[in-house]
Enzyme design. Structure first.
Site, PDB file in Angstrom:
ATOM      1  N   HIS A  32     -66.935  -3.879  24.924  1.00 39.96           N
ATOM      2  CA  HIS A  32     -65.973  -3.789  23.974  1.00 39.96           C
ATOM      3  C   HIS A  32     -66.640  -5.047  22.799  1.00 39.96           C
ATOM      4  O   HIS A  32     -66.604  -5.590  23.415  1.00 39.96           O
ATOM      5  CB  HIS A  32     -64.986  -4.332  24.976  1.00 39.96           C
ATOM      6  N   HIS A  44     -66.571   6.979  23.022  1.00 41.26           N
ATOM      7  CA  HIS A  44     -66.405   5.405  23.417  1.00 41.26           C
ATOM      8  C   HIS A  44     -66.653   5.488  25.074  1.00 41.26           C
ATOM      9  O   HIS A  44     -67.510   4.664  25.284  1.00 41.26           O
ATOM     10  CB  HIS A  44     -64.497   5.313  23.172  1.00 41.26           C
ATOM     11  N   GLU A  45     -66.016   6.267  25.645  1.00 41.92           N
ATOM     12  CA  GLU A  45     -66.531   6.081  27.127  1.00 41.92           C
ATOM     13  C   GLU A  45     -68.186   6.148  27.508  1.00 41.92           C
ATOM     14  O   GLU A  45     -68.455   5.871  28.364  1.00 41.92           O
ATOM     15  CB  GLU A  45     -65.330   6.820  27.721  1.00 41.92           C
ATOM     16  N   HIS A  94     -70.074   3.062  26.725  1.00 38.65           N
ATOM     17  CA  HIS A  94     -70.289   2.207  28.033  1.00 38.65           C
ATOM     18  C   HIS A  94     -71.311   2.869  28.662  1.00 38.65           C
ATOM     19  O   HIS A  94     -71.642   1.764  29.129  1.00 38.65           O
ATOM     20  CB  HIS A  94     -69.183   2.892  28.477  1.00 38.65           C
TER      21      HIS A  94
END
Length: 403
Positions: free
Chosen positions: A213, A203-204, A207
Site C-alpha cells: 500500500h 487493487h488486489e 498486490h
C-alpha cells in the site's frame, strides 16, 4: 509340466512388453521432432492446445469474457474505501507476505514495491486459473481488470500451462486479499462477493504484481499523519512502514491518487479519521481512486522494465459455456445525509449490491456501500458518525446476518 508352462508364459509376457517398449521409443522421438526447430518444448506448451488440464473447479477467461468486459457499466466502488471494511482488522495482504509483516516477527517492516528478483514474475508473465464460481458479469469484471494491465503495462495474465508451477488461483475464498509479488506455488487471490468491482480487482492484482500500500511507504510521515488513537488496536499492523533495504519507490513522489492508498477512515474504531493528509485538501482524495494513477502505471512499468521486456502473447482459454452479457446494476446515490446509521456495516459489506438486501443497505449503510456523491462523501468524512443501532430492529439484523 505346469511349472514349465508358467515359465513359458512369463517369457512371452516379457518379450511382448519389450517389443511394445521398442515400438514406443521411435513414436515418441517422431512426435518430439514435430516441434518447430526454433521453438523449445517450454514455449511450445504456451499454445492454447497445450494448456494445463484443469481441475473441476477451475477455468480460464475467454474472448467472450474480454468482450463482455468492454461493455460493463461504470460500477465503481472506491477500492480504498471498501477493502479495509471487507477485510476488517485482517487487511487485504495475506499469505507469505502477511507472515513476514506480522508484528510478532522480527522482519515486520513493510515494503512498497518489491525489488528482489525472486518476488517478481519472470518477464511480467503471470499464469492464472480462476474459480468456476464466477458468473458472467463477474468474469467480465476480471477480464476488464486483466485488460487494463495489458493495455497500460507489459504485465500479462495468461492461462496456466503444464510447466507453470507458480501461478495465481483467483476465487471466492474469504473476502478481498492477495499475497504480494510471486510467492511460489499455488498463490491465492480472493475476490469474494462484495469484491467484484473493477477498482477493487485491479487493487488486489497490483498486490500480486508486487506492490504494497502507498500509505506504508517509509516517507509517509512527510505526507500523511497517522491518528493512532482512532485505530483499532488489532489493526495497528496495517499501518506499518516500508523497508528501504528491500523496496523501491522507483524515484516517484508520494501518490495521494494511487489505487493502492486506503481512505482516511481505514480501520477506525470510532468512526473518526485514522490518517489525514499534510495537504488538507488531499484527505478527501486518498482512497477514492477508481483506476490506476499515472504514477501507479509508471512504477509497474519501471519494476518490470517494460521498454525492454519481450512481451509474451496473450492467450485465452476455452469453454463450452455460452456467455450472455449481464448489465451492471444501477446504483442510487444518496444526495443529502450520506452516513452509516449503524456501526455494524463492515460486517455486511458484501450485501451492499445484493438484490434482496440493497434497499436495507442503502438505508442504514449508505457510506460504507459507496452510495455517496463526492460532495456528500467529503461532508461525511469531516463529521463524526451518528449511529442509531436502535433503528435496526432485531428482525432486520437477523435478516441481514442469516438471510
Amino acid at each position: 509340466m505346469r511349472r514349465n508352462d508358467l515359465l513359458n508364459n512369463k517369457i512371452t509376457i516379457f518379450l511382448s512388453s519389450l517389443s511394445l517398449f521398442v515400438i514406443i521409443i521411435p513414436i515418441y522421438a517422431a512426435e518430439k521432432d514435430l516441434l518447430p526447430p526454433s521453438t523449445s518444448s517450454e514455449t511450445f506448451l504456451t499454445d492454447e492446445d497445450f494448456l494445463r488440464p484443469l481441475n473441476d473447479d477451475e477455468t480460464f477467461l475467454t474472448e467472450k469474457d474480454f468482450k463482455n468486459g468492454e461493455k460493463l457499466g461504470e460500477d465503481h466502488v472506491p477500492a480504498g474505501s471498501i477493502l479495509w471494511k471487507q477485510v476488517y482488522k485482517k487487511g487485504d495482504i495475506r499469505g507469505k507476505a502477511a507472515w513476514k509483516l506480522d508484528p510478532k516477527n522480527s522482519e515486520s517492516l513493510r515494503r512498497n514495491g518489491v525489488i528482489t528478483g525472486t518476488r517478481k514474475w519472470p518477464n511480467g508473465r503471470i499464469p492464472y486459473v480462476i474459480s468456476n464460481q464466477y458468473n458472467d458479469r463477474e468474469r467480465a469484471v476480471l477480464a476488464r481488470s486483466f485488460q487494463a494491465y495489458h493495455d497500460k503495462t507489459c504485465v500479462r495474465f495468461v492461462p496456466r500451462t503444464a510447466v507453470d508451477n507458480d501461478y495465481l488461483y483467483i476465487g471466492k475464498i474469504d473476502g478481498c486479499y492477495s499475497d504480494v509479488g510471486r510467492a511460489g506455488g499455488r498463490q491465492e487471490l480472493s475476490l469474494d462477493n462484495g469484491c467484484l468491482q473493477y477498482d477493487t480487482a485491479i487493487h488486489e492484482l497490483m498486490h500480486s504484481v508486487g506492490f504494497y500500500h502507498e500509505h506504508e511507504r517509509w516517507d509517509r510521515d512527510e505526507h500523511i499523519t497517522i491518528l493512532w488513537h482512532n485505530i483499532d488496536r488489532e489493526a495497528y499492523d496495517q499501518f506499518g512502514k516500508v523497508d528501504l533495504a528491500e523496496s523501491s519507490y522507483y524515484g516517484q513522489l508520494y501518490d495521494y491518487y494511487s489505487i493502492m492508498h486506503y481512505d482516511s477512515l481505514a480501520f477506525s474504531k470510532n468512526g473518526f479519521e485514522t490518517m489525514v493528509a499534510k495537504q488538507s485538501e488531499m484527505t478527501a482524495v486518498i482512497g477514492a481512486a477508481i483506476d490506476f494513477s499515472p504514477i501507479d502505471i509508471l512504477k509497474m512499468n519501471l519494476m518490470y522494465q517494460c521498454s525492454d521486456v519481450k512481451l509474451p502473447p496473450t492467450v485465452v482459454g476455452t469453454t463450452d459455456k455460452t456467455i450472455v452479457p449481464v448489465p451492471a446494476p444501477s446504483v442510487t446515490v444518496v444526495e443529502d445525509d450520506c452516513r452509516d446509521r449503524t456501526n455494524l456495516c463492515w460486517r455486511w459489506i458484501d450485501r451492499c449490491k445484493s438484490f434482496f438486501f440493497e434497499q436495507i443497505m442503502k438505508e442504514f449503510c449508505s457510506l460504507s456501500c459507496g452510495y455517496c456523491t463526492p460532495k456528500a462523501l467529503q461532508t461525511a468524512k469531516a463529521s463524526p458518525p451518528n449511529y442509531s443501532n436502535t433503528l435496526l430492529t432485531k428482525s432486520s439484523t437477523s435478516y441481514l446476518q442469516h438471510g
